[in-house]
Design a protein around this motif. Structure first.
Motif, PDB file in Angstrom:
ATOM      1  N   VAL A   4     -17.920  14.829  76.447  1.00  0.00           N
ATOM      2  CA  VAL A   4     -18.374  13.451  76.228  1.00  0.00           C
ATOM      3  C   VAL A   4     -17.216  12.475  76.371  1.00  0.00           C
ATOM      4  O   VAL A   4     -17.328  11.432  77.013  1.00  0.00           O
ATOM      5  CB  VAL A   4     -19.031  13.306  74.834  1.00  0.00           C
ATOM      6  CG1 VAL A   4     -19.372  11.861  74.526  1.00  0.00           C
ATOM      7  CG2 VAL A   4     -20.281  14.177  74.748  1.00  0.00           C
ATOM      8  N   ILE A   5     -16.097  12.816  75.778  1.00  0.00           N
ATOM      9  CA  ILE A   5     -14.924  11.940  75.791  1.00  0.00           C
ATOM     10  C   ILE A   5     -14.241  11.944  77.151  1.00  0.00           C
ATOM     11  O   ILE A   5     -13.751  10.920  77.615  1.00  0.00           O
ATOM     12  CB  ILE A   5     -13.921  12.368  74.692  1.00  0.00           C
ATOM     13  CG1 ILE A   5     -14.513  12.096  73.322  1.00  0.00           C
ATOM     14  CG2 ILE A   5     -12.594  11.655  74.839  1.00  0.00           C
ATOM     15  CD1 ILE A   5     -13.678  12.600  72.183  1.00  0.00           C
ATOM     16  N   GLY A   6     -14.208  13.109  77.759  1.00  0.00           N
ATOM     17  CA  GLY A   6     -13.484  13.269  79.012  1.00  0.00           C
ATOM     18  C   GLY A   6     -12.142  13.910  78.740  1.00  0.00           C
ATOM     19  O   GLY A   6     -11.484  13.572  77.754  1.00  0.00           O
ATOM     20  N   SER A  22     -15.599  13.621  65.482  1.00  0.00           N
ATOM     21  CA  SER A  22     -16.679  14.606  65.360  1.00  0.00           C
ATOM     22  C   SER A  22     -17.885  14.012  64.642  1.00  0.00           C
ATOM     23  O   SER A  22     -18.983  14.552  64.728  1.00  0.00           O
ATOM     24  CB  SER A  22     -16.186  15.865  64.650  1.00  0.00           C
ATOM     25  OG  SER A  22     -15.922  15.604  63.293  1.00  0.00           O
ATOM     26  N   CYS A  23     -17.702  12.903  63.961  1.00  0.00           N
ATOM     27  CA  CYS A  23     -18.823  12.161  63.360  1.00  0.00           C
ATOM     28  C   CYS A  23     -19.511  11.391  64.486  1.00  0.00           C
ATOM     29  O   CYS A  23     -18.859  10.601  65.172  1.00  0.00           O
ATOM     30  CB  CYS A  23     -18.301  11.212  62.286  1.00  0.00           C
ATOM     31  SG  CYS A  23     -19.525  10.017  61.719  1.00  0.00           S
ATOM     32  N   PRO A  24     -20.796  11.601  64.694  1.00  0.00           N
ATOM     33  CA  PRO A  24     -21.482  10.944  65.822  1.00  0.00           C
ATOM     34  C   PRO A  24     -21.346   9.421  65.838  1.00  0.00           C
ATOM     35  O   PRO A  24     -21.197   8.827  66.903  1.00  0.00           O
ATOM     36  CB  PRO A  24     -22.945  11.367  65.648  1.00  0.00           C
ATOM     37  CG  PRO A  24     -22.883  12.641  64.884  1.00  0.00           C
ATOM     38  CD  PRO A  24     -21.686  12.513  63.979  1.00  0.00           C
ATOM     39  N   HIS A  25     -21.372   8.796  64.679  1.00  0.00           N
ATOM     40  CA  HIS A  25     -21.259   7.335  64.645  1.00  0.00           C
ATOM     41  C   HIS A  25     -19.866   6.888  65.088  1.00  0.00           C
ATOM     42  O   HIS A  25     -19.727   5.924  65.847  1.00  0.00           O
ATOM     43  CB  HIS A  25     -21.580   6.800  63.252  1.00  0.00           C
ATOM     44  CG  HIS A  25     -21.609   5.318  63.199  1.00  0.00           C
ATOM     45  ND1 HIS A  25     -20.607   4.586  62.614  1.00  0.00           N
ATOM     46  CD2 HIS A  25     -22.494   4.419  63.695  1.00  0.00           C
ATOM     47  CE1 HIS A  25     -20.881   3.298  62.745  1.00  0.00           C
ATOM     48  NE2 HIS A  25     -22.017   3.174  63.392  1.00  0.00           N
ATOM     49  N   ASN A  26     -18.832   7.571  64.628  1.00  0.00           N
ATOM     50  CA  ASN A  26     -17.472   7.239  65.059  1.00  0.00           C
ATOM     51  C   ASN A  26     -17.308   7.452  66.554  1.00  0.00           C
ATOM     52  O   ASN A  26     -16.674   6.652  67.240  1.00  0.00           O
ATOM     53  CB  ASN A  26     -16.440   8.067  64.300  1.00  0.00           C
ATOM     54  CG  ASN A  26     -16.331   7.681  62.846  1.00  0.00           C
ATOM     55  OD1 ASN A  26     -16.716   6.583  62.454  1.00  0.00           O
ATOM     56  ND2 ASN A  26     -15.825   8.583  62.038  1.00  0.00           N
ATOM     57  N   LEU A  27     -17.881   8.529  67.052  1.00  0.00           N
ATOM     58  CA  LEU A  27     -17.808   8.811  68.483  1.00  0.00           C
ATOM     59  C   LEU A  27     -18.505   7.721  69.286  1.00  0.00           C
ATOM     60  O   LEU A  27     -17.986   7.260  70.306  1.00  0.00           O
ATOM     61  CB  LEU A  27     -18.412  10.179  68.792  1.00  0.00           C
ATOM     62  CG  LEU A  27     -18.404  10.613  70.255  1.00  0.00           C
ATOM     63  CD1 LEU A  27     -16.979  10.654  70.814  1.00  0.00           C
ATOM     64  CD2 LEU A  27     -19.079  11.976  70.400  1.00  0.00           C
ATOM     65  N   ALA A  28     -19.663   7.270  68.812  1.00  0.00           N
ATOM     66  CA  ALA A  28     -20.397   6.196  69.505  1.00  0.00           C
ATOM     67  C   ALA A  28     -19.571   4.907  69.534  1.00  0.00           C
ATOM     68  O   ALA A  28     -19.518   4.224  70.563  1.00  0.00           O
ATOM     69  CB  ALA A  28     -21.744   5.960  68.840  1.00  0.00           C
TER      70      ALA A  28
END
Length: 183
Positions: A4-6, A22-28
């Motif tokens: 996802v990040i690359g 790894s927290c979906p909200h932080n990743l978004a």
């Protein structure tokens, strides 16, 4: 997560940054900022949230909404939600500025609910703003975390993330105050 990040952005991240993402909200949040400004540099989830708000305020400014206008718009919402211990507020609180409300909605900060209420798209946005205000009160008005918690029965589950964010901000900005507060 690496996909996802690359790989180019993933490799330079340290273990703690990878845990934060790894927290979906932080990743978004990270992906949204990366899309517009390049991979954001951060050490903590709090720093990432600060970058999110900086990014959103830049968008609002480009839409013709100044920081003082944004603050004046948010203040009654935050006051209501904090005082009532709720995550939504009646839309009438902000109905006098529909253009500002529409901008906050279009930039993914607020949303309308089916019951004609307004709430933040994610509760952590509200928690961060409340924690930020608490820190301002600590530094500018000699308030304390303990007095904030003692007010109006603030020791509830609603306060847990706000308290965590306030303590994280305090530890980053003023380790001495953090130590005195936690002691």
């Amino acid at each position: 997560m690496k996909d996802v990040i690359g790989p180019d952005a993933f490799v330079p991240l340290n273990g703690h940054q990878k845990r934060v993402l790894s927290c979906p909200h932080n990743l978004a949040i990270w992906l949204e900022i990366k899309k517009e400004e390049g991979a954001p540099s951060f050490r903590t989830a709090t720093e990432l949230m600060r970058q999110f708000w900086k990014n959103r305020r830049q968008h609002l400014n480009k839409a013709g909404i100044s920081n003082p206008q944004s603050n004046a718009f948010l203040e009654p919402l935050i006051n209501y939600m904090e005082c009532q211990g709720k995550i939504s507020a009646p839309a009438t609180i902000v109905e006098k500025t529909p253009d500002v409300l529409d901008a906050f909605i279009s930039f993914g900060i607020l949303q309308r609910s089916a019951k004609h209420n307004i709430n933040f798209c994610h509760q952590r946005y509200l928690d961060h703003l409340i924690a930020e205000r608490l820190l301002h009160n600590i530094f500018q008005e000699s308030d304390s975390v303990l007095s904030w918690l003692e007010k109006k029965g603030n020791q509830s589950l609603f306060r847990r993330e706000q308290l965590r964010q306030a303590l994280a901000m305090l530890s980053e900005e003023s380790p001495t105050d953090f130590f005195n507060t936690t002691r």
